[in-house]
Design an enzyme around this catalytic site. Sequence first.
Site, PDB file in Angstrom:
ATOM      1  CG  ASN A 129      -8.018  -0.629  -9.594  1.00  0.00           C
ATOM      2  OD1 ASN A 129      -7.256  -1.509  -9.218  1.00  0.00           O
ATOM      3  ND2 ASN A 129      -8.148  -0.323 -10.867  1.00  0.00           N
ATOM      4  CE  LYS A 130      -1.463   1.349  -9.467  1.00  0.00           C
ATOM      5  NZ  LYS A 130      -0.541   1.696  -8.334  1.00  0.00           N
TER       6      LYS A 130
ATOM      7  NE  ARG B 246       1.831  -4.207 -10.373  1.00  0.00           N
ATOM      8  CZ  ARG B 246       0.989  -4.726 -11.233  1.00  0.00           C
ATOM      9  NH1 ARG B 246       1.264  -5.858 -11.870  1.00  0.00           N
ATOM     10  NH2 ARG B 246      -0.159  -4.145 -11.510  1.00  0.00           N
ATOM     11  N   GLY B 247       0.066  -5.858  -7.492  1.00  0.00           N
ATOM     12  CA  GLY B 247      -1.225  -6.384  -7.899  1.00  0.00           C
ATOM     13  C   GLY B 247      -1.789  -7.123  -6.694  1.00  0.00           C
ATOM     14  CB  ALA B 248      -4.949  -6.729  -4.783  1.00  0.00           C
TER      15      ALA B 248
ATOM     16  CG  ASP C  77      -5.165  -2.483  -5.652  1.00  0.00           C
ATOM     17  OD1 ASP C  77      -5.486  -1.894  -6.706  1.00  0.00           O
ATOM     18  OD2 ASP C  77      -4.083  -3.073  -5.497  1.00  0.00           O
TER      19      ASP C  77
ATOM     20  CD  GLN D  40       2.069   0.372 -11.865  1.00  0.00           C
ATOM     21  OE1 GLN D  40       1.753   1.398 -12.458  1.00  0.00           O
ATOM     22  NE2 GLN D  40       2.301   0.342 -10.562  1.00  0.00           N
TER      23      GLN D  40
END
Lengths: 342, 342
Positions: free
Chosen positions: A244-245, A44-46, A234, A193
Amino acid sequence: IVPIEWKDGKLRWIDVTSLPWEERYVESSDIYRVAEAIKRLEIRGAPAIGVTTALAVAMVAYNSPNNKDEMMKNIEKAVEILSHTRPTAYNLFWALNIMKKTFYESIDLSPQEIKEKLLSKALKIQIEDIKNNLKMGEIGEKLIQDGDTILTHCNTGSLATAGHGTALGVIKTAWKNGKKIKVIATETRPLLQGARLTAWELKKEGIPFKLITDNMVGIVMMKEMVHKVFVGADRILRTGHVINKIGTYGIAVLASYHKIPFYAVAPTSTFDLTTSPEDVIIENRDESEVTTVLNKLRIAPEGTSAYNFAFDMTPPELVSGIVTEKGIVEKDYESNIKKLFE
Amino acid sequence: IVPIEWKDGKLRWIDVTSLPWEERYVESSDIYRVAEAIKRLEIRGAPAIGVTTALAVAMVAYNSPNNKDEMMKNIEKAVEILSHTRPTAYNLFWALNIMKKTFYESIDLSPQEIKEKLLSKALKIQIEDIKNNLKMGEIGEKLIQDGDTILTHCNTGSLATAGHGTALGVIKTAWKNGKKIKVIATETRPLLQGARLTAWELKKEGIPFKLITDNMVGIVMMKEMVHKVFVGADRILRTGHVINKIGTYGIAVLASYHKIPFYAVAPTSTFDLTTSPEDVIIENRDESEVTTVLNKLRIAPEGTSAYNFAFDMTPPELVSGIVTEKGIVEKDYESNIKKLFE
C-alpha cells in the site's frame, strides 16, 4: 462523486491532481491520454485504476473499425500501453486480464457484438466495484465502535475507487449508520492525497476529522488518541502481505507497538495469488516529487537527490484483519486467503 | 556557518526560514524582535536557542543605562519575554537561569562591570556550545563504521547550535575523519528542516545523502539501507526520555523493530533533571503549519483542522545511547545520567 465515467466512446474523469483547489474534469478517447492520466495520478487508487483500464480497453474496441484484426491490434496495443503505466497496483493487471479474456472468448462474435461484450464487461467491473465497496463498508463498519477515532492513510474513498471507497468507505458507512466517530487523516507525502483528497471527501461527508503530518502518527498513538487504523491496499499477496501507499508499513509497526488494531480494506480484485513478497515491484517515482511539493514549491537545495518509493509492504503479522467484499480475513492468512477464492 | 553572532550591542543571525532559497541575515538590538525570531523559528534548535537567549540577556544589559535598578528591570523583563517564546527546548531555560544567576552574583559590581560579566558569560556559553559539539562529534563518531548509512531527522547541524551541530556534528566529524558514510535525511514536516536545512548543510560539506519523506523511514529500514540513527534532542529527562522534533518517536520505534541502533546526541545543557515525563510541555503550534507548506502553498481544503504537535517523547527503552560532551550515556539511564552531573 463519480471519479470516472463512460461517455459514449469517451472517458470522463475528475483530475484529482487539481483537488482541492479546483474540480477539473477531463474527457478523452485517446488511449495515450488515459495512460498519461494514470501515470500522472490524475486517476489513482488501485480500484479506480482497475476500472479505468477496463473502460479504456472497451473504449479502444468501441472506437475501432468493424474489423476484428484491427480491433485486436488496437486492444493488444492498449493493453500493452496500460500495463506499463504503474507497476504496483494489482487491479490494473486484474482488469486487463479480464478484458483480454473477454475479448478472446468473444472472438467468434461479430465486431459489433464484441464491442458490446467488452463495454458491458467494463461497466460491470465498475458497478461491481461500487457494490463491493458498499458491502465492505457494511462488513468493515462492524469493527468500529461508537466513539472510536480511526486513523487512515492516503485516500481510499470515492476518488480512489469506482465510488464510496475501501478504508474510507468503511469509515463513511460507520458514520452513515450513526456511529459518532472521528477520523485522523495523515497528509501522505509526497503527493498529499490525505491532505488534498481525504480531507476533501471527509468535509463533503461532514465527518469530523483532524489532519496530521505523517510523522505525527507516533504521538497520537502514544497519547491514546487512536482506537483503530484502516488503510486500503494496492496489492495483497496470498501470504497476507499488504502492499500500500508509502508510510503504511510505518503506521502498522506503530499500531502493533501500541496494540492498536490495524485493518486493510480491499476487494478480492486487489489480491495477487501468484507473486511472492520478494518479487513485488515497488514503484520508484521521480525524485522531484520529494524535493518539491507537488512541483509547485521547491523545498530542498538544487541538486538534492531523493528516494521516492511510492509503496511499501506490511507483513501479515502486523495486520489484524483484511476486510473484503466476501468477509473479513484473519490469521492464518495463507490458508484463509486460499479459502476466499475457492 | 555561524548562525548567531554578537555585533557590538546587537545580535546578528541567519534567518533560517529563508533557507535554502536565500541567505538572509537579520540584525537587531530589540529584545522583542529577538523573541519573535525564536517564535517564528528564524532561530531554532535547542542549543542555538540557548545561546541566543544568553546573548539576548547580555544585549539588554549592555544597552541599559548605567543604573542597576533599571538594568535589573530590563533583564527581568527580557527573561520573562524570552521564557515565553518556546516551551519545550530546555537549553532556553538553562541559559536564562545561568544569566540570571550571573546577574545576581554580580549585583555588587559597578553597572559597567555587570555588563561585562554578562557578556563574557554569554559568549562563553556560545564558545562552550561549539566546543561541546566538536567533542560530541569525536565521541559519537566512534559509533560509526566506515561505509555506514546514517539516518537523521530534522536539522541538528550548525544551524541548530552555535556551530558544527549535535547529531549532524557527529556525522560531519565521521566524514572529516575519513569514514565513507552516507546519510538519509528525513524532510521533517511540517517545517521541513531536513529538506531545507540538513540538505543545505550536507551539500556544503560534500557528504553524500538522499532525502526522503518522513513516511519512508519504514521502507528504508526494511530494505536494510540504514545502519544507525542519530538524532538531536530538545530536552532529555533524568529518566532518559528524549524529547525531540515530531517524528523522532516513530523513527525510534521503527529502529527498535529493525534492531537498528538509535542514538540521541545532546550536550548536558539539554538535560532537565527535574521534570517528570508526564509533566513535559509539548508545544502545539498553529494548524496552518500543517494545512499549508510553509504558508506558501495551501494543501488542504479551507476549514480543515489539524493537530500540530511540534515534539514527541521517545522512552528510554528505545534509545541505544546518548552522546554528550562528557561521554556516551547508556542504560540504565536514570543512574548513569545522575553520574554525569556528579
